[in-house]
Design a protein around this motif. Structure first.
Motif, PDB file in Angstrom:
ATOM      1  N   LEU A   2      -6.730  40.290  57.567  1.00 43.94           N
ATOM      2  CA  LEU A   2      -6.494  39.508  56.360  1.00 43.94           C
ATOM      3  C   LEU A   2      -5.563  40.244  55.424  1.00 43.94           C
ATOM      4  O   LEU A   2      -5.608  41.463  55.322  1.00 43.94           O
ATOM      5  CB  LEU A   2      -7.809  39.279  55.611  1.00 43.94           C
ATOM      6  CG  LEU A   2      -8.842  38.378  56.244  1.00 43.94           C
ATOM      7  CD1 LEU A   2     -10.079  38.340  55.375  1.00 43.94           C
ATOM      8  CD2 LEU A   2      -8.297  36.990  56.422  1.00 43.94           C
ATOM      9  N   THR A   3      -4.735  39.498  54.732  1.00 46.18           N
ATOM     10  CA  THR A   3      -3.952  40.105  53.665  1.00 46.18           C
ATOM     11  C   THR A   3      -4.875  40.290  52.474  1.00 46.18           C
ATOM     12  O   THR A   3      -5.970  39.723  52.424  1.00 46.18           O
ATOM     13  CB  THR A   3      -2.766  39.208  53.255  1.00 46.18           C
ATOM     14  OG1 THR A   3      -3.293  38.022  52.671  1.00 46.18           O
ATOM     15  CG2 THR A   3      -1.865  38.889  54.431  1.00 46.18           C
ATOM     16  N   THR A   4      -4.442  41.089  51.502  1.00 46.92           N
ATOM     17  CA  THR A   4      -5.246  41.306  50.310  1.00 46.92           C
ATOM     18  C   THR A   4      -5.543  39.991  49.610  1.00 46.92           C
ATOM     19  O   THR A   4      -6.661  39.740  49.178  1.00 46.92           O
ATOM     20  CB  THR A   4      -4.515  42.269  49.351  1.00 46.92           C
ATOM     21  OG1 THR A   4      -4.221  43.456  50.069  1.00 46.92           O
ATOM     22  CG2 THR A   4      -5.372  42.593  48.152  1.00 46.92           C
ATOM     23  N   ALA A 104     -11.997  46.679  49.409  1.00 43.70           N
ATOM     24  CA  ALA A 104     -12.006  46.782  47.947  1.00 43.70           C
ATOM     25  C   ALA A 104     -12.131  45.408  47.303  1.00 43.70           C
ATOM     26  O   ALA A 104     -12.860  45.239  46.328  1.00 43.70           O
ATOM     27  CB  ALA A 104     -10.732  47.479  47.466  1.00 43.70           C
ATOM     28  N   SER A 105     -11.451  44.411  47.856  1.00 41.95           N
ATOM     29  CA  SER A 105     -11.508  43.080  47.259  1.00 41.95           C
ATOM     30  C   SER A 105     -12.885  42.457  47.418  1.00 41.95           C
ATOM     31  O   SER A 105     -13.294  41.625  46.620  1.00 41.95           O
ATOM     32  CB  SER A 105     -10.437  42.171  47.856  1.00 41.95           C
ATOM     33  OG  SER A 105     -10.748  41.854  49.190  1.00 41.95           O
ATOM     34  N   PRO A 109     -14.861  42.915  41.174  1.00 46.85           N
ATOM     35  CA  PRO A 109     -15.142  41.655  40.480  1.00 46.85           C
ATOM     36  C   PRO A 109     -13.928  40.741  40.536  1.00 46.85           C
ATOM     37  O   PRO A 109     -12.797  41.222  40.576  1.00 46.85           O
ATOM     38  CB  PRO A 109     -15.451  42.086  39.047  1.00 46.85           C
ATOM     39  CG  PRO A 109     -14.904  43.446  38.912  1.00 46.85           C
ATOM     40  CD  PRO A 109     -14.835  44.045  40.288  1.00 46.85           C
ATOM     41  N   PRO A 110     -14.143  39.441  40.553  1.00 42.78           N
ATOM     42  CA  PRO A 110     -13.007  38.522  40.613  1.00 42.78           C
ATOM     43  C   PRO A 110     -12.155  38.632  39.359  1.00 42.78           C
ATOM     44  O   PRO A 110     -12.658  38.921  38.280  1.00 42.78           O
ATOM     45  CB  PRO A 110     -13.654  37.143  40.718  1.00 42.78           C
ATOM     46  CG  PRO A 110     -15.035  37.325  40.205  1.00 42.78           C
ATOM     47  CD  PRO A 110     -15.413  38.758  40.466  1.00 42.78           C
ATOM     48  N   ARG A 111     -10.873  38.423  39.540  1.00 43.57           N
ATOM     49  CA  ARG A 111      -9.965  38.423  38.389  1.00 43.57           C
ATOM     50  C   ARG A 111     -10.138  37.116  37.639  1.00 43.57           C
ATOM     51  O   ARG A 111     -10.234  36.056  38.240  1.00 43.57           O
ATOM     52  CB  ARG A 111      -8.522  38.561  38.846  1.00 43.57           C
ATOM     53  CG  ARG A 111      -8.240  39.883  39.469  1.00 43.57           C
ATOM     54  CD  ARG A 111      -6.794  39.957  39.848  1.00 43.57           C
ATOM     55  NE  ARG A 111      -6.565  41.192  40.563  1.00 43.57           N
ATOM     56  CZ  ARG A 111      -5.492  41.447  41.255  1.00 43.57           C
ATOM     57  NH1 ARG A 111      -4.527  40.561  41.325  1.00 43.57           N
ATOM     58  NH2 ARG A 111      -5.349  42.585  41.879  1.00 43.57           N
ATOM     59  N   ARG A 112     -10.148  37.233  36.365  1.00 44.48           N
ATOM     60  CA  ARG A 112     -10.264  36.018  35.548  1.00 44.48           C
ATOM     61  C   ARG A 112      -8.873  35.483  35.262  1.00 44.48           C
ATOM     62  O   ARG A 112      -7.978  36.232  34.933  1.00 44.48           O
ATOM     63  CB  ARG A 112     -10.985  36.318  34.243  1.00 44.48           C
ATOM     64  CG  ARG A 112     -12.414  36.724  34.467  1.00 44.48           C
ATOM     65  CD  ARG A 112     -13.092  36.915  33.125  1.00 44.48           C
ATOM     66  NE  ARG A 112     -14.412  37.418  33.327  1.00 44.48           N
ATOM     67  CZ  ARG A 112     -15.517  36.683  33.170  1.00 44.48           C
ATOM     68  NH1 ARG A 112     -15.420  35.455  32.776  1.00 44.48           N
ATOM     69  NH2 ARG A 112     -16.684  37.204  33.382  1.00 44.48           N
ATOM     70  N   ARG A 113      -8.755  34.193  35.413  1.00 42.13           N
ATOM     71  CA  ARG A 113      -7.479  33.557  35.088  1.00 42.13           C
ATOM     72  C   ARG A 113      -7.429  33.334  33.593  1.00 42.13           C
ATOM     73  O   ARG A 113      -8.412  32.947  32.974  1.00 42.13           O
ATOM     74  CB  ARG A 113      -7.353  32.227  35.809  1.00 42.13           C
ATOM     75  CG  ARG A 113      -7.241  32.401  37.284  1.00 42.13           C
ATOM     76  CD  ARG A 113      -7.025  31.077  37.947  1.00 42.13           C
ATOM     77  NE  ARG A 113      -6.928  31.287  39.371  1.00 42.13           N
ATOM     78  CZ  ARG A 113      -7.251  30.393  40.257  1.00 42.13           C
ATOM     79  NH1 ARG A 113      -7.687  29.215  39.881  1.00 42.13           N
ATOM     80  NH2 ARG A 113      -7.130  30.642  41.529  1.00 42.13           N
ATOM     81  N   ARG A 114      -6.282  33.567  33.042  1.00 46.78           N
ATOM     82  CA  ARG A 114      -6.117  33.315  31.612  1.00 46.78           C
ATOM     83  C   ARG A 114      -6.023  31.819  31.366  1.00 46.78           C
ATOM     84  O   ARG A 114      -5.274  31.117  32.034  1.00 46.78           O
ATOM     85  CB  ARG A 114      -4.840  33.976  31.079  1.00 46.78           C
ATOM     86  CG  ARG A 114      -4.936  35.466  31.042  1.00 46.78           C
ATOM     87  CD  ARG A 114      -3.720  36.011  30.391  1.00 46.78           C
ATOM     88  NE  ARG A 114      -3.839  37.454  30.306  1.00 46.78           N
ATOM     89  CZ  ARG A 114      -2.885  38.246  29.927  1.00 46.78           C
ATOM     90  NH1 ARG A 114      -1.698  37.749  29.592  1.00 46.78           N
ATOM     91  NH2 ARG A 114      -3.051  39.539  29.862  1.00 46.78           N
ATOM     92  N   ALA A 115      -6.808  31.384  30.443  1.00 43.75           N
ATOM     93  CA  ALA A 115      -6.763  29.965  30.090  1.00 43.75           C
ATOM     94  C   ALA A 115      -5.526  29.751  29.237  1.00 43.75           C
ATOM     95  O   ALA A 115      -5.289  30.472  28.274  1.00 43.75           O
ATOM     96  CB  ALA A 115      -8.023  29.573  29.334  1.00 43.75           C
ATOM     97  N   SER A 116      -4.745  28.768  29.626  1.00 48.42           N
ATOM     98  CA  SER A 116      -3.546  28.493  28.826  1.00 48.42           C
ATOM     99  C   SER A 116      -3.966  27.755  27.565  1.00 48.42           C
ATOM    100  O   SER A 116      -4.807  26.856  27.604  1.00 48.42           O
ATOM    101  CB  SER A 116      -2.533  27.701  29.616  1.00 48.42           C
ATOM    102  OG  SER A 116      -3.107  26.489  30.033  1.00 48.42           O
ATOM    103  N   ARG A 117      -3.426  28.172  26.479  1.00 46.02           N
ATOM    104  CA  ARG A 117      -3.760  27.547  25.192  1.00 46.02           C
ATOM    105  C   ARG A 117      -2.724  26.488  24.862  1.00 46.02           C
ATOM    106  O   ARG A 117      -1.526  26.727  24.978  1.00 46.02           O
ATOM    107  CB  ARG A 117      -3.785  28.586  24.082  1.00 46.02           C
ATOM    108  CG  ARG A 117      -4.878  29.592  24.277  1.00 46.02           C
ATOM    109  CD  ARG A 117      -4.883  30.529  23.117  1.00 46.02           C
ATOM    110  NE  ARG A 117      -5.919  31.527  23.323  1.00 46.02           N
ATOM    111  CZ  ARG A 117      -6.283  32.377  22.410  1.00 46.02           C
ATOM    112  NH1 ARG A 117      -5.706  32.379  21.238  1.00 46.02           N
ATOM    113  NH2 ARG A 117      -7.247  33.256  22.651  1.00 46.02           N
ATOM    114  N   ALA A 118      -3.215  25.350  24.479  1.00 48.61           N
ATOM    115  CA  ALA A 118      -2.304  24.282  24.060  1.00 48.61           C
ATOM    116  C   ALA A 118      -1.841  24.569  22.665  1.00 48.61           C
ATOM    117  O   ALA A 118      -2.606  24.942  21.798  1.00 48.61           O
ATOM    118  CB  ALA A 118      -3.022  22.934  24.128  1.00 48.61           C
ATOM    119  N   SER A 119      -0.559  24.422  22.439  1.00 49.89           N
ATOM    120  CA  SER A 119      -0.006  24.697  21.102  1.00 49.89           C
ATOM    121  C   SER A 119      -0.130  23.512  20.215  1.00 49.89           C
ATOM    122  O   SER A 119      -0.090  22.411  20.589  1.00 49.89           O
ATOM    123  CB  SER A 119       1.457  25.092  21.193  1.00 49.89           C
ATOM    124  OG  SER A 119       1.576  26.257  21.973  1.00 49.89           O
TER     125      SER A 119
END
Length: 119
Positions: A2-4, A104-105, A109-119
């Motif tokens: 598997l790839t990373t 290692a993966s 812990p899973p990476r958290r995705r940044r929530a995009s903020r609506a302007s």
């Protein structure tokens, strides 16, 4: 292999369960790592100047006999954590980064995705 990215996507920590075959493969990797001498071997090899080491370079730091060091190196190689290259009468070992990244993966812990903020 598997790839990373694939390993991270399949990690139980990211919410998707492992398939039985993948669980067996990863269990084999973890068994190979579950020995203090083998962990030290990986560390010694990774910290070597060229990121590779000969059996002759590993006996002294571990304080183990050549046959014992060779046994541990064989276990790590068969698990896919090391690759071996024969040069003359000596064998040189290098870490296989994708295999170590898959382990290692699994435990990171899973990476958290940044929530995009609506302007």
């Amino acid at each position: 292999m598997l790839t990373t990215t694939e390993a991270t996507a399949r990690s139980p920590l990211t919410g998707e369960p492992l398939a039985a075959a993948e669980a067996d493969r990863l269990a084999g990797l973890l068994k190979a790592l579950a020995d203090p001498a083998r962990l030290r071997l990986l560390s010694l090899i990774q910290s070597a100047p060229r990121r590779e080491a000969c059996v002759c370079d590993l006996i002294g730091p571990l304080g183990l006999s050549q046959p014992t060091v060779s046994h541990h190196l064989r276990v790590l190689t068969e698990a896919g954590l090391l690759e071996r290259e024969k040069r003359g009468v000596w064998a040189y070992y290098r870490i296989v980064p994708p295999t170590l990244a898959a382990v290692a993966s699994l435990i990171a812990p899973p990476r958290r995705r940044r929530a995009s903020r609506a302007s």
